[in-house]
Design a protein around this motif. Sequence first.
Motif, mmCIF file in Angstrom:
data_model
loop_
_atom_site.group_PDB
_atom_site.id
_atom_site.type_symbol
_atom_site.label_atom_id
_atom_site.label_comp_id
_atom_site.label_asym_id
_atom_site.label_seq_id
_atom_site.Cartn_x
_atom_site.Cartn_y
_atom_site.Cartn_z
ATOM 1 N N ALA A 98 0.809 -1.203 0.000
ATOM 2 C CA ALA A 98 0.000 0.000 0.000
ATOM 3 C C ALA A 98 0.848 1.261 0.000
ATOM 4 O O ALA A 98 0.481 2.278 -0.573
ATOM 5 C CB ALA A 98 -0.918 -0.010 1.221
ATOM 6 N N ALA A 99 1.998 1.188 0.630
ATOM 7 C CA ALA A 99 2.830 2.382 0.778
ATOM 8 C C ALA A 99 3.327 2.906 -0.562
ATOM 9 O O ALA A 99 3.733 4.054 -0.669
ATOM 10 C CB ALA A 99 4.014 2.069 1.684
ATOM 11 N N VAL A 101 1.598 3.368 -3.170
ATOM 12 C CA VAL A 101 0.526 3.985 -3.944
ATOM 13 C C VAL A 101 0.176 5.339 -3.341
ATOM 14 O O VAL A 101 -0.046 5.452 -2.144
ATOM 15 C CB VAL A 101 -0.728 3.088 -3.940
ATOM 16 C CG1 VAL A 101 -1.803 3.692 -4.819
ATOM 17 C CG2 VAL A 101 -0.363 1.691 -4.406
ATOM 18 N N VAL A 102 0.131 6.343 -4.210
ATOM 19 C CA VAL A 102 -0.292 7.666 -3.768
ATOM 20 C C VAL A 102 -1.682 7.912 -4.335
ATOM 21 O O VAL A 102 -1.931 7.635 -5.506
ATOM 22 C CB VAL A 102 0.694 8.746 -4.283
ATOM 23 C CG1 VAL A 102 0.181 10.132 -3.938
ATOM 24 C CG2 VAL A 102 2.071 8.513 -3.685
ATOM 25 N N PRO A 103 -2.607 8.393 -3.508
ATOM 26 C CA PRO A 103 -3.981 8.563 -3.986
ATOM 27 C C PRO A 103 -4.074 9.560 -5.140
ATOM 28 O O PRO A 103 -3.324 10.542 -5.175
ATOM 29 C CB PRO A 103 -4.719 9.119 -2.767
ATOM 30 C CG PRO A 103 -3.809 9.007 -1.617
ATOM 31 C CD PRO A 103 -2.435 8.798 -2.124
ATOM 32 N N MET A 159 -5.186 -3.399 2.530
ATOM 33 C CA MET A 159 -4.728 -2.040 2.234
ATOM 34 C C MET A 159 -4.433 -1.874 0.753
ATOM 35 O O MET A 159 -4.810 -0.877 0.119
ATOM 36 C CB MET A 159 -3.478 -1.726 3.059
ATOM 37 C CG MET A 159 -3.771 -1.585 4.543
ATOM 38 S SD MET A 159 -2.291 -1.728 5.567
ATOM 39 C CE MET A 159 -1.337 -0.350 4.999
ATOM 40 N N LEU A 162 -7.584 -1.890 -1.263
ATOM 41 C CA LEU A 162 -8.348 -0.680 -0.997
ATOM 42 C C LEU A 162 -7.760 0.512 -1.749
ATOM 43 O O LEU A 162 -8.476 1.296 -2.376
ATOM 44 C CB LEU A 162 -8.356 -0.435 0.516
ATOM 45 C CG LEU A 162 -9.402 0.499 1.093
ATOM 46 C CD1 LEU A 162 -10.797 0.161 0.604
ATOM 47 C CD2 LEU A 162 -9.351 0.440 2.615
ATOM 48 N N TYR A 163 -6.437 0.640 -1.700
ATOM 49 C CA TYR A 163 -5.782 1.741 -2.423
ATOM 50 C C TYR A 163 -6.078 1.645 -3.909
ATOM 51 O O TYR A 163 -6.445 2.615 -4.562
ATOM 52 C CB TYR A 163 -4.271 1.687 -2.198
ATOM 53 C CG TYR A 163 -3.816 2.569 -1.065
ATOM 54 C CD1 TYR A 163 -3.406 3.876 -1.291
ATOM 55 C CD2 TYR A 163 -3.808 2.109 0.239
ATOM 56 C CE1 TYR A 163 -2.995 4.690 -0.253
ATOM 57 C CE2 TYR A 163 -3.401 2.901 1.289
ATOM 58 C CZ TYR A 163 -2.997 4.196 1.047
ATOM 59 O OH TYR A 163 -2.601 4.998 2.082
ATOM 60 N N ARG A 166 -9.793 2.302 -4.669
ATOM 61 C CA ARG A 166 -10.134 3.719 -4.548
ATOM 62 C C ARG A 166 -9.570 4.524 -5.716
ATOM 63 O O ARG A 166 -10.212 5.445 -6.229
ATOM 64 C CB ARG A 166 -9.589 4.271 -3.234
ATOM 65 C CG ARG A 166 -10.449 3.905 -2.030
ATOM 66 C CD ARG A 166 -9.751 4.182 -0.736
ATOM 67 N NE ARG A 166 -10.681 4.286 0.383
ATOM 68 C CZ ARG A 166 -10.293 4.316 1.655
ATOM 69 N NH1 ARG A 166 -9.010 4.220 1.972
ATOM 70 N NH2 ARG A 166 -11.188 4.429 2.615
ATOM 71 N N ARG B 7 1.522 11.543 1.473
ATOM 72 C CA ARG B 7 0.269 11.332 0.720
ATOM 73 C C ARG B 7 -0.107 9.857 0.639
ATOM 74 O O ARG B 7 -1.282 9.523 0.547
ATOM 75 C CB ARG B 7 0.410 11.935 -0.685
ATOM 76 C CG ARG B 7 0.418 13.457 -0.612
ATOM 77 C CD ARG B 7 0.778 14.119 -1.905
ATOM 78 N NE ARG B 7 1.053 15.536 -1.671
ATOM 79 C CZ ARG B 7 1.390 16.391 -2.612
ATOM 80 N NH1 ARG B 7 1.528 15.986 -3.865
ATOM 81 N NH2 ARG B 7 1.613 17.650 -2.303
ATOM 82 N N ALA B 8 0.904 9.008 0.644
ATOM 83 C CA ALA B 8 0.622 7.559 0.642
ATOM 84 C C ALA B 8 -0.073 7.123 1.925
ATOM 85 O O ALA B 8 -0.640 6.032 1.978
ATOM 86 C CB ALA B 8 1.913 6.774 0.447
ATOM 87 N N PHE B 11 -4.955 7.877 3.117
ATOM 88 C CA PHE B 11 -6.106 6.979 3.309
ATOM 89 C C PHE B 11 -6.078 6.368 4.709
ATOM 90 O O PHE B 11 -7.104 6.287 5.385
ATOM 91 C CB PHE B 11 -6.099 5.857 2.273
ATOM 92 C CG PHE B 11 -6.510 6.283 0.878
ATOM 93 C CD1 PHE B 11 -7.275 7.408 0.673
ATOM 94 C CD2 PHE B 11 -6.129 5.525 -0.224
ATOM 95 C CE1 PHE B 11 -7.659 7.799 -0.608
ATOM 96 C CE2 PHE B 11 -6.510 5.893 -1.509
ATOM 97 C CZ PHE B 11 -7.275 7.036 -1.698
#
Lengths: 187, 279
Positions: A98-99, A101-103, A159, A162-163, A166, B7-8, B11
């Motif tokens: 998850a880390a 990935v930046v939204p 996670m 979910l990332y 989203r 930013r990561a 969420f």
Amino acid sequence: MDPNEEFQTLTVRHLDSLHAYALLLARDGPRAKDLLQETLLRAFRAFGSYKRDLSFKVWMFTIMKNVSLDWVRGLRVRPVAEEWNGEGGVGGNGEETAASVVPLDPEQILIRNLTVEHVRRAIKNLPAIFREVVELREIEGLSYQSIAAIIGRPIGTVMSRLYRGRNILRAVLQESSSDTVISRRAL
Amino acid sequence: MTCDVARAKFFLYLDGELAGEEQAALETHLYTCPDCQRLMHLERTFRTRYLDRLGPDPAPEAVRREVVRLLEALPARDVRAWLRSHRRPSMIRLGTVVVGIVLVVGGGVIGVAFRRLGNGASVSLTQLAEASVEQHQKLTRGLLPYDVREMSPTRMEQWFKGRLDFNVNLPELPRKNLALLGGRISYLRDSQVAALHYQLDGKDVSLFVMPLETYRQLGLGGRPKFKIVTYQGYDVIVWASHGVAYSLVSEIGGQSCLVCHSPDERLDFPTGFRAHGRL
């Protein structure tokens, strides 16, 4: 409270959520009804062992997921995970940390002034493997730990899905012109 | 902390999944970085405007009514009647169609020894076999936990007594290589049954004991006494005796009969079934 009465009360209280998750897992209304019934039968028999410090909804979702997995093994439904064939990501199966990935910035979505129904429809159209965790989090408001327990995967997988889910959702809401463009941007 | 790292974690932060030092580090970064502050504000707005307003779709009224009726039937142990009148038959019908097609084309997936059964009984037998195989798979894969385990057949009979409204008479274990691993109350086609898990020479065998009424309602009876179906690679033997009916599931054909019989007994199986070929 009498356990039978308690079971009835809790079930009715969470019926919308239970039906929604059954629909997600079973894919159509009639199968969802069967899944819901079988879940209720199994849960009722096991209610004596239900620990009250666990959310009833999470407990029921876990049972429902297990029933649906039984069905998958009996080939009554296709497994959720098989629906995703995206090539992106480490290992090519939609899993990654998850880390990394930046939204995606939600500004464009806010500018478009979409309705809640737009968002709801977009969630329903997510690949099933991501839709499951996105719905459990965004619609049911469950913690990562609860989701991990329900789907039987580590929190890291929750996670990651979910990332990704989203970000795909955001990409769809930003520009619904081409699935190809969306998947490249989102993944 | 860099902006990308911060930013990561947006969420996680907004989901309430960050704590301790990680949370403090992100909050410190947000305090000193206007760009990330702006993005965090957008994230919060997105959530407030859309995500926080989402909830599950209401269950259809028909589903709600059926669930309420089921819930009322559960404590009264009247579930069988409820399910008989409400369960969707499409999967069973589909299974029947598939069986029919396979039989017509002579395929090897499902072979049926129905010789002296009428059409209706054949269909019922197939349905019973389908349900038995499904339960066998769950039982032997540990998906259905035992209610009782490591008991002699006699003690297990006692356990079922009073819990089921029919007598469960279990065979003694006539061979050393036969073990009764466990038992549970289960359901076969909406009928409450005693489900027993045996191992014979390390091979799984399930025996389901059901009320004679269930067997009769399926239109089964008469000859042949032992009705044999091969379904999805499993051998299913169905028969009635002494006021109850049985369904025996295994992958070892007639060898599974050793759960009840000694090897030198002669049984009435149709020609071609590998009933006692390896006994």
